[in-house]
Design a protein around this motif. Structure first.
Motif, PDB file in Angstrom:
ATOM      1  N   UNK A   4      43.556  43.077  14.787  1.00  0.00           N
ATOM      2  CA  UNK A   4      42.812  44.164  14.176  1.00  0.00           C
ATOM      3  C   UNK A   4      41.807  44.703  15.180  1.00  0.00           C
ATOM      4  N   UNK A   5      41.379  45.928  14.939  1.00  0.00           N
ATOM      5  CA  UNK A   5      40.397  46.607  15.784  1.00  0.00           C
ATOM      6  C   UNK A   5      39.128  46.792  14.964  1.00  0.00           C
ATOM      7  N   UNK A   6      38.005  46.356  15.523  1.00  0.00           N
ATOM      8  CA  UNK A   6      36.713  46.528  14.864  1.00  0.00           C
ATOM      9  C   UNK A   6      35.826  47.423  15.717  1.00  0.00           C
ATOM     10  N   UNK A   7      34.858  48.042  15.073  1.00  0.00           N
ATOM     11  CA  UNK A   7      34.015  49.033  15.756  1.00  0.00           C
ATOM     12  C   UNK A   7      32.551  48.627  15.679  1.00  0.00           C
ATOM     13  N   UNK A   8      31.836  48.854  16.791  1.00  0.00           N
ATOM     14  CA  UNK A   8      30.403  48.572  16.817  1.00  0.00           C
ATOM     15  C   UNK A   8      29.808  49.058  18.113  1.00  0.00           C
ATOM     16  N   UNK A   9      28.801  48.330  18.602  1.00  0.00           N
ATOM     17  CA  UNK A   9      28.127  48.726  19.830  1.00  0.00           C
ATOM     18  C   UNK A   9      28.115  47.576  20.825  1.00  0.00           C
ATOM     19  N   UNK A  10      28.017  47.941  22.085  1.00  0.00           N
ATOM     20  CA  UNK A  10      27.785  47.007  23.182  1.00  0.00           C
ATOM     21  C   UNK A  10      26.484  47.406  23.845  1.00  0.00           C
ATOM     22  N   UNK A  11      25.585  46.431  24.009  1.00  0.00           N
ATOM     23  CA  UNK A  11      24.277  46.718  24.595  1.00  0.00           C
ATOM     24  C   UNK A  11      23.991  45.749  25.728  1.00  0.00           C
ATOM     25  N   UNK A  12      23.544  46.286  26.859  1.00  0.00           N
ATOM     26  CA  UNK A  12      23.162  45.469  28.007  1.00  0.00           C
ATOM     27  C   UNK A  12      22.379  46.350  28.976  1.00  0.00           C
ATOM     28  N   UNK A  13      21.403  45.751  29.661  1.00  0.00           N
ATOM     29  CA  UNK A  13      20.643  46.447  30.703  1.00  0.00           C
ATOM     30  C   UNK A  13      19.970  47.715  30.193  1.00  0.00           C
ATOM     31  N   UNK A  14      19.556  47.703  28.927  1.00  0.00           N
ATOM     32  CA  UNK A  14      18.830  48.834  28.378  1.00  0.00           C
ATOM     33  C   UNK A  14      19.686  49.954  27.836  1.00  0.00           C
ATOM     34  N   UNK A  15      21.001  49.837  27.936  1.00  0.00           N
ATOM     35  CA  UNK A  15      21.897  50.858  27.410  1.00  0.00           C
ATOM     36  C   UNK A  15      22.675  50.345  26.211  1.00  0.00           C
ATOM     37  N   UNK A  36      37.675  36.202  19.867  1.00  0.00           N
ATOM     38  CA  UNK A  36      36.692  37.283  19.861  1.00  0.00           C
ATOM     39  C   UNK A  36      36.601  38.016  18.514  1.00  0.00           C
ATOM     40  N   UNK A  37      36.081  37.350  17.475  1.00  0.00           N
ATOM     41  CA  UNK A  37      35.909  38.018  16.174  1.00  0.00           C
ATOM     42  C   UNK A  37      34.730  38.987  16.193  1.00  0.00           C
ATOM     43  N   UNK A  38      34.959  40.167  16.676  1.00  0.00           N
ATOM     44  CA  UNK A  38      33.882  41.108  17.012  1.00  0.00           C
ATOM     45  C   UNK A  38      33.464  41.971  15.824  1.00  0.00           C
ATOM     46  N   UNK A  39      32.183  42.295  15.754  1.00  0.00           N
ATOM     47  CA  UNK A  39      31.564  43.343  14.954  1.00  0.00           C
ATOM     48  C   UNK A  39      31.552  43.100  13.442  1.00  0.00           C
ATOM     49  N   UNK A  40      32.708  42.777  12.852  1.00  0.00           N
ATOM     50  CA  UNK A  40      32.830  42.789  11.393  1.00  0.00           C
ATOM     51  C   UNK A  40      33.416  41.463  10.918  1.00  0.00           C
ATOM     52  N   UNK A  71      28.096  34.782  11.646  1.00  0.00           N
ATOM     53  CA  UNK A  71      28.543  35.040  10.279  1.00  0.00           C
ATOM     54  C   UNK A  71      29.975  34.577  10.078  1.00  0.00           C
ATOM     55  N   UNK A  72      30.830  34.830  11.066  1.00  0.00           N
ATOM     56  CA  UNK A  72      32.229  34.411  10.932  1.00  0.00           C
ATOM     57  C   UNK A  72      32.335  32.888  10.882  1.00  0.00           C
ATOM     58  N   UNK A  73      31.518  32.200  11.661  1.00  0.00           N
ATOM     59  CA  UNK A  73      31.521  30.744  11.608  1.00  0.00           C
ATOM     60  C   UNK A  73      31.082  30.238  10.231  1.00  0.00           C
ATOM     61  N   UNK A  74      30.098  30.891   9.634  1.00  0.00           N
ATOM     62  CA  UNK A  74      29.669  30.506   8.294  1.00  0.00           C
ATOM     63  C   UNK A  74      30.799  30.670   7.284  1.00  0.00           C
ATOM     64  N   UNK A  75      31.604  31.707   7.451  1.00  0.00           N
ATOM     65  CA  UNK A  75      32.704  31.960   6.521  1.00  0.00           C
ATOM     66  C   UNK A  75      33.839  30.961   6.684  1.00  0.00           C
ATOM     67  N   UNK A  76      34.035  30.455   7.897  1.00  0.00           N
ATOM     68  CA  UNK A  76      35.212  29.636   8.181  1.00  0.00           C
ATOM     69  C   UNK A  76      34.910  28.168   8.426  1.00  0.00           C
ATOM     70  N   UNK A  77      33.698  27.863   8.872  1.00  0.00           N
ATOM     71  CA  UNK A  77      33.376  26.491   9.266  1.00  0.00           C
ATOM     72  C   UNK A  77      34.000  26.056  10.572  1.00  0.00           C
ATOM     73  N   UNK A  78      34.558  26.986  11.322  1.00  0.00           N
ATOM     74  CA  UNK A  78      35.266  26.652  12.558  1.00  0.00           C
ATOM     75  C   UNK A  78      34.299  26.492  13.720  1.00  0.00           C
ATOM     76  N   UNK A  79      34.605  25.626  14.682  1.00  0.00           N
ATOM     77  CA  UNK A  79      33.767  25.499  15.872  1.00  0.00           C
ATOM     78  C   UNK A  79      33.906  26.695  16.803  1.00  0.00           C
ATOM     79  N   UNK A  80      32.806  27.028  17.461  1.00  0.00           N
ATOM     80  CA  UNK A  80      32.763  28.150  18.410  1.00  0.00           C
ATOM     81  C   UNK A  80      32.798  27.593  19.820  1.00  0.00           C
ATOM     82  N   UNK A  81      33.606  28.225  20.690  1.00  0.00           N
ATOM     83  CA  UNK A  81      33.774  27.765  22.063  1.00  0.00           C
ATOM     84  C   UNK A  81      33.479  28.915  23.019  1.00  0.00           C
TER      85      UNK A  81
END
Length: 207
Positions: A4-15, A36-40, A71-81
Motif C-alpha cells: 500500500x501507499x501512504x501519504x505524509x511529510x518528510x522533515x529534515x534539516x529545517x525543511x 516501513x509502516x509509514x504515515x498511517x 502507533x503501529x507497534x501498539x496495534x500489533x505488539x510486534x518488535x521494531x528493528x
C-alpha cells in the motif's frame, strides 16, 4: 506480498516535503513482517488483515518511515528493528522511547510459516544505518531509500554520503541476481538488472 501507499511529510534539516511512501507486507495468510509502516498506522494495520506481525523492519530512520511506527507497534505488539547507526534519527522522533532492536548485516527473518526468509543487507549512504531486505525465495529486495527506479536515494542532507551509497549499491545490491525485483520505499518497482547499466551515469552526474 501486499503493498500500500501512504501519504505524509518528510522533515529534515529545517525543511519539510510531501511524500508518498511504499509499505510492504510480506509473508503468508497467517504471519507477516512489515517493512516501513509509514504515515498511517491504522491503514497499514487494516492491510495486515488480522495476520500476526512477527517483525516491523525499518529500512532507515528518516521520520517519514518511522513516525507512525510507535502507533503501529501498539496495534500489533510486534518488535521494531532498526540499524543502530540510525539511532540519532530515531531519537529525533522518539526522544523518550526505548531504542528499537538492532538490525545487523546478515540477520535473517522468517516470512510467514513457510521456508522463505528475508536477509538484512546493510547498505549505508542515504543514512548511516540504511538497510535492504533480500529474499532469494521471492526473488525480491526491499530497498527503502537506497535504490529507486532510475537512481540511488538522495544524499544531499545530514548523515548521507553519495560515494557511500554508490558503494553499497555497486558492491551489495548489484551482486544480487539481475532478475531480482527491487521494491523501493517510494515510487515504482524495478529490477537489479535494469539498474546496473545506469551506474556509470549516476556517478558522472554525482546524484
Amino acid at each position: 506480498m501486499d503493498h500500500l501507499v501512504t501519504h505524509g511529510t518528510f522533515s529534515l534539516d529545517g525543511g519539510s516535503w510531501e511524500v508518498d511512501n511504499n509499505v510492504w507486507i510480506v509473508g503468508d495468510g497467517a504471519e507477516v513482517v512489515v517493512v516501513d509502516p509509514a504515515h498511517d498506522a491504522s491503514a497499514v494495520f487494516a492491510a495486515v488483515s488480522g495476520r500476526r506481525v512477527s517483525a516491523i523492519l525499518l529500512s532507515h530512520g528518516h521520520d517519514d518511515h518511522i513516525r507512525a511506527v510507535a502507533e503501529f507497534q501498539e496495534l500489533t505488539g510486534a518488535p521494531v528493528h532498526l540499524h543502530p547507526r540510525d539511532q540519532m534519527l530515531w531519537q529525533t522522533v522518539y526522544p523518550a522511547a526505548a531504542l528499537p532492536l538492532a538490525l545487523a548485516d546478515g540477520d535473517v527473518f522468517a516470512l510467514g510459516t513457510g521456508s522463505s526468509q528475508l536477509a538484512v543487507l546493510h547498505t549505508p549512504g542515504h543514512s548511516p544505518g540504511s538497510c535492504c531486505f533480500y529474499s532469494a525465495e521471492l526473488g525480491a529486495v526491499f530497498t527503502g531509500d537506497t535504490l529507486f527506479q532510475h537512481g540511488p536515494g538522495a544524499t544531499g542532507r545530514s548523515y548521507s554520503d553519495f560515494p557511500t551509497i554508490i558503494e553499497s549499491i555497486r558492491d551489495t545490491l548489484f551482486s544480487l541476481p539481475p532478475d531480482t525485483v527491487v521494491y523501493p520505499g517510494h515510487g515504482d518497482s524495478t529490477t537489479i538488472g535494469g539498474e546496473i547499466p545506469q551506474l556509470a551515469d549516476w556517478i558522472a552526474r554525482g546524484r
